[in-house]
Design a protein around this motif. Structure first.
Motif, PDB file in Angstrom:
ATOM      1  N   LEU A   1       0.827  -1.208   0.000  1.00  0.00           N
ATOM      2  CA  LEU A   1       0.000   0.000   0.000  1.00  0.00           C
ATOM      3  C   LEU A   1       0.864   1.263   0.000  1.00  0.00           C
ATOM      4  CD1 LEU A   1      -2.990  -0.570   2.479  1.00  0.00           C
ATOM      5  CD2 LEU A   1      -3.155   0.320   0.145  1.00  0.00           C
ATOM      6  N   LEU A   2       1.898   1.257   0.846  1.00  0.00           N
ATOM      7  CA  LEU A   2       2.751   2.451   0.936  1.00  0.00           C
ATOM      8  C   LEU A   2       3.542   2.669  -0.349  1.00  0.00           C
ATOM      9  CD1 LEU A   2       4.057   2.292   4.626  1.00  0.00           C
ATOM     10  CD2 LEU A   2       2.290   3.778   3.691  1.00  0.00           C
TER      11      LEU A   2
ATOM     12  N   GLU B   1       2.373   1.863  -3.272  1.00  0.00           N
ATOM     13  CA  GLU B   1       1.359   2.363  -4.201  1.00  0.00           C
ATOM     14  C   GLU B   1       1.055   3.841  -3.936  1.00  0.00           C
ATOM     15  OE1 GLU B   1      -3.133   1.120  -5.507  1.00  0.00           O
ATOM     16  OE2 GLU B   1      -2.150  -0.116  -4.018  1.00  0.00           O
ATOM     17  N   ILE B   2       0.996   4.188  -2.655  1.00  0.00           N
ATOM     18  CA  ILE B   2       0.679   5.571  -2.279  1.00  0.00           C
ATOM     19  C   ILE B   2       1.824   6.513  -2.657  1.00  0.00           C
ATOM     20  CG2 ILE B   2       0.381   7.080  -0.237  1.00  0.00           C
ATOM     21  CD1 ILE B   2      -1.076   4.629   1.065  1.00  0.00           C
ATOM     22  N   GLY B   3       3.045   5.981  -2.590  1.00  0.00           N
ATOM     23  CA  GLY B   3       4.206   6.813  -2.909  1.00  0.00           C
ATOM     24  C   GLY B   3       5.048   7.155  -1.697  1.00  0.00           C
ATOM     25  N   VAL B   4       4.668   6.625  -0.514  1.00  0.00           N
ATOM     26  CA  VAL B   4       5.439   6.880   0.706  1.00  0.00           C
ATOM     27  C   VAL B   4       6.638   5.927   0.778  1.00  0.00           C
ATOM     28  CG1 VAL B   4       5.353   6.782   3.239  1.00  0.00           C
ATOM     29  CG2 VAL B   4       3.459   7.807   1.971  1.00  0.00           C
TER      30      VAL B   4
ATOM     31  N   PRO C   1       8.042  11.475   3.188  1.00  0.00           N
ATOM     32  CA  PRO C   1       7.611  12.510   2.229  1.00  0.00           C
ATOM     33  C   PRO C   1       6.373  13.262   2.709  1.00  0.00           C
ATOM     34  CG  PRO C   1       7.235  10.295   1.351  1.00  0.00           C
ATOM     35  CD  PRO C   1       8.039  10.133   2.599  1.00  0.00           C
ATOM     36  N   LEU C   2       5.668  12.692   3.676  1.00  0.00           N
ATOM     37  CA  LEU C   2       4.493  13.382   4.217  1.00  0.00           C
ATOM     38  C   LEU C   2       4.892  14.529   5.137  1.00  0.00           C
ATOM     39  CD1 LEU C   2       2.402  10.197   5.046  1.00  0.00           C
ATOM     40  CD2 LEU C   2       1.889  11.847   3.252  1.00  0.00           C
TER      41      LEU C   2
END
Lengths: 226, 136
Positions: free
Chosen positions: B91-92, B94-97, B133-134
């Motif tokens: 998931l992470l 895919e999200i880009g984190v 990155p958040l």
């Protein structure tokens, strides 16, 4: 029950990226049981979207809710106040729920978070299989309670095809041969004579061929809409 | 410029890994101060949402410390946690984190030095990845 699976986050993000206030609505029935769109999955989808959009420099307000059934007006209507405060709805129900929200809230865009996949059941925890195609004319009584339309890859009514090996379908080694199951079941029931009968082509007029299907029951029908 | 100090959250089972924390401390070994330990009754209790929320709330990395293979008091809580970690990684990504920001470790109660080693290992890995990155 209806089995569904979550769409990729990037696909969902692309659908809702232009909105500022989004409500993610789950359904507490089939998609909760198949772990695709219930309360917990709504949380995962909403959290994932918040993070994905934040990486794009956006800070949308994504809120969450889950109703018992998205396919019945009584439950859908309970969302009225919450939906009035958002720009768009992301439904994590099956396609029926998505359409119910779209019909009840015509001024709000509704997007699907799931791909509605089939009617079936869990074979094991975490493994769901299709068992019914909803053809509209059930012939399960002829086949020992195992559907050749849904469970034979070729949908043969006069099977088997001869391509199965060790009880598995030639299409995939992970898939049971539907006709092997039917044979075993009829043998147990001492009803093997049933497979001797050659069936004529099925009448598919009860299937999808005539467009949207409907059932009208005069004894329970009311003209007044709920 | 000061070296980046990652914020890590460690979900630790109250059985083996938490005992290894005690062993670690009694041996005079320190656990990096950037690691915040959250004790859970079994790593089988750690849900995907716990891990995602930790990252969303600003953690640079999250790891789960469970009992060693075959030693879960609830039979397979550590196995379930491992599977959830794998899903969160995907998931992470895919999200880009980035899925490398989460990890699963297993250890026995006696492995005090290993607990400290894991904390340093994960700190170094996330330091290499940089701040979440958040948070940038």
């Amino acid at each position: 029950m209806i089995i569904a699976e979550q769409k990729p986050i990037q696909e969902i993000k692309a659908m809702i990226a232009s909105y500022q206030k989004i409500l993610v609505v789950g359904c507490g029935t089939c998609v909760t049981v198949c772990m695709a769109g219930g309360e917990k999955e709504v949380g995962i989808i909403a959290t994932s979207l918040r993070m994905a959009l934040r990486l794009d420099g956006k800070k949308p307000e994504i809120t969450e809710d889950c109703i018992q059934r998205q396919c019945e007006w009584e439950f859908v209507d309970a969302l009225k106040d919450r939906i009035s405060k958002v720009d768009a709805i992301l439904s994590s129900a099956c396609g029926v729920g998505v359409q119910a929200l779209a019909e009840r809230f015509p001024d709000k865009p509704v997007y699907p978070a799931l791909n509605t996949t089939f009617m079936g059941m869990p074979e094991k925890h975490g493994l769901w299989i299709e068992t019914c195609r909803g053809c509209g004319s059930c012939e399960l009584g002829r086949f020992g309670g195992i559907c050749p339309i849904a469970r034979c890859s070729k949908g043969l009514l006069n099977g088997p095809c001869g391509g199965s090996q060790d009880g598995k379908c030639e299409v995939s080694k992970e898939m049971d041969c539907g006709w092997q199951l039917i044979y075993g079941r009829l043998k147990t029931l001492n009803q093997l004579d049933q497979v001797e009968e050659i069936l004529p082509p099925k009448d598919w007029s009860t299937d999808r061929d005539k467009g949207q299907r409907r059932i009208l029951r005069e004894d329970v029908y009311y003209e007044q809409t709920v | 410029m000061a070296e980046f100090e990652p914020k890590l959250i460690a979900f630790c089972c109250i059985n083996c890994p938490s005992s290894s924390v005690t062993v670690c401390e009694s041996m005079g070994m320190s656990i990096p101060t950037n690691v915040e330990v959250v004790r859970v009754p079994c790593t089988g209790r750690v849900d995907i949402l716990h891990l995602l929320k930790a990252i969303e709330s600003g953690a640079d990395g999250v790891y789960v410390a469970g009992c060693s293979d075959g030693n879960c008091q609830f039979t397979d809580g550590n196995v379930k946690a491992n599977r959830r970690i794998e899903r969160v990684k995907k998931l992470l990504d895919e999200i880009g984190v980035g899925g490398q920001r989460v990890e699963m470790y297993r250890m026995s109660a006696a492995m005090g030095p290993r607990f400290a080693e894991v904390a340093r290992e994960m700190t170094e890995r996330v330091r290499g990845l940089g701040p979440s990155p958040l948070r940038r």
